[in-house]
Design an enzyme around this catalytic site. Structure first.
Site, PDB file in Angstrom:
ATOM      1  N   ASP A 144      23.055 -17.062  -9.532  1.00 30.70           N
ATOM      2  CA  ASP A 144      24.284 -17.843  -9.409  1.00 30.70           C
ATOM      3  C   ASP A 144      23.969 -19.326  -9.244  1.00 30.70           C
ATOM      4  OD1 ASP A 144      26.076 -15.707  -9.602  1.00 30.70           O
ATOM      5  OD2 ASP A 144      25.898 -15.248  -7.456  1.00 30.70           O
ATOM      6  N   VAL A 181      26.910 -10.240  -2.560  1.00 36.67           N
ATOM      7  CA  VAL A 181      25.827  -9.892  -1.634  1.00 36.67           C
ATOM      8  C   VAL A 181      25.336 -11.137  -0.908  1.00 36.67           C
ATOM      9  CG1 VAL A 181      23.465  -9.019  -1.459  1.00 36.67           C
ATOM     10  CG2 VAL A 181      25.115  -7.870  -2.951  1.00 36.67           C
ATOM     11  N   GLY A 216      26.493 -12.453  -6.210  1.00 35.95           N
ATOM     12  CA  GLY A 216      27.272 -13.466  -5.517  1.00 35.95           C
ATOM     13  C   GLY A 216      27.905 -12.935  -4.246  1.00 35.95           C
TER      14      GLY A 216
END
Length: 331
Positions: free
Chosen positions: A307, A108, A106
């Site tokens: 995510d 990154v 997330g």
């Protein structure tokens, strides 16, 4: 001082003298820095909840590694969502040579969101601090935090494609359905001990209640309209740790559509995944494309790099070879 226009040979001597002086300065600089020619600026972005909420314990070590290669190192600590994006935007705006991010997928992706479509893009270093760490696994970056910092090599880079799904960026995979999570969450110990059975057991746990949905996938290289239980859009030739396509550095995404929801169909896919032959599986529809639109008459969630992302419909475009990451070139 005599005019060099009247004495052309003097111009040559001045050039030689300037070259020697410059070379002496460079050699002195290298000697003082143990042979390392420093770059100018790096920004370190740390998510303090990463690494089992021990990320800040590694702050000094990461800063010291960066200071060995960069003249100026600035550290930013995230406090809320999108902080990493704003920091990355600042790094691009101020033309930092590199951004080093310590966090999970997330964090990154927040950093990628801040630089992916900028005119100036700093090089990216990633220290894995999440649970999935999909991008770093793909790039074969050490999953041990100390090891990843120690092995961070600013002389080796690997250019990666970036995907944009609506306004959400990803560096590895866009997916609909639970199969990707089932494959990725197999523990290394289980893979070593049980082999293919580890994938099978995890898949059965995750997909027992899956159902098919009507899906429409539109691309410049063909469309698919029909039932599906999973849709994967891969920016690479790897899925999990398995190479399933030939080298894929041409800015195309690999779209895999699993057409059948039965547990038998899903289990039949696993051997083909492991031997890299998914394209030949009758239960999979395969398309390569750069521009993709996915829609459904059902309310379906999507996922980017592990995510949660937008509900369908989603439009995806591939930004070819967009970000340069510090990592060993992958074969």
């Amino acid at each position: 001082m005599p005019s060099t226009s009247k004495f052309p040979f003097l111009r040559f001597h001045y050039i030689i003298a300037l070259y020697v002086m410059t070379d002496v300065v460079t050699l002195t600089f290298l000697f003082k820095n143990k042979g390392v020619l420093l770059m100018k600026k790096a920004m370190v972005i740390i998510n303090p909840t990463s690494g089992g909420e021990k990320a800040l314990d590694y702050k000094v070590k990461l800063e010291n590694k960066a200071k060995y290669y960069f003249e100026h190192v600035e550290t930013k600590i995230t406090e809320k969502a999108l902080d990493a994006t704003h920091f990355a935007e600042e790094a691009s705006r101020e033309q930092y040579d590199a951004v080093l991010v310590f966090g999970g997928d997330g964090t990154v992706n927040e950093v990628i969101s801040g630089i992916a479509e900028r005119d100036y893009i700093p090089k990216l270093g990633i220290i894995p601090g999440g649970t999935g760490n999909l991008i770093t696994k793909l790039l074969e970056i050490n999953q041990d935090i100390d090891g990843a910092i120690d092995e961070l090599d600013f002389n080796l880079t690997n250019k990666i494609d970036i995907g944009k799904a609506n306004d959400n960026y990803f560096g590895y995979i866009f997916s609909i359905g639970s199969l990707p999570e089932a494959i990725h969450n197999v523990e290394i110990e289980d893979k070593t001990k049980f082999g293919i059975l580890a994938y099978a057991v995890n898949t059965m746990k995750s997909v027992m209640t899956d159902q098919v949905f009507n899906i429409k996938v539109e691309t410049e290289n063909g469309n698919y309209v029909g039932e599906a239980s999973h849709v994967l859009v891969l920016l690479t030739n790897y899925f999990a740790d398995k190479k399933i396509f030939e080298e894929n550095k041409d800015g195309y995404a690999n779209i895999l559509i699993l057409k059948d929801a039965s547990i038998f169909s899903k289990l039949s896919v696993i051997p083909d995944l492991l031997k890299g032959d998914v394209v030949g599986n009758d239960n999979i529809e395969y398309i390569r494309a750069r521009n993709i639109k996915i829609s459904s008459d059902s309310e379906l969630e999507s996922d980017v790099d592990g995510d949660k992302s937008d509900n369908l419909p989603v439009e995806i475009k591939v930004l070819a070879q967009r970000v340069e990451v510090f990592s060993k070139p992958k074969e």
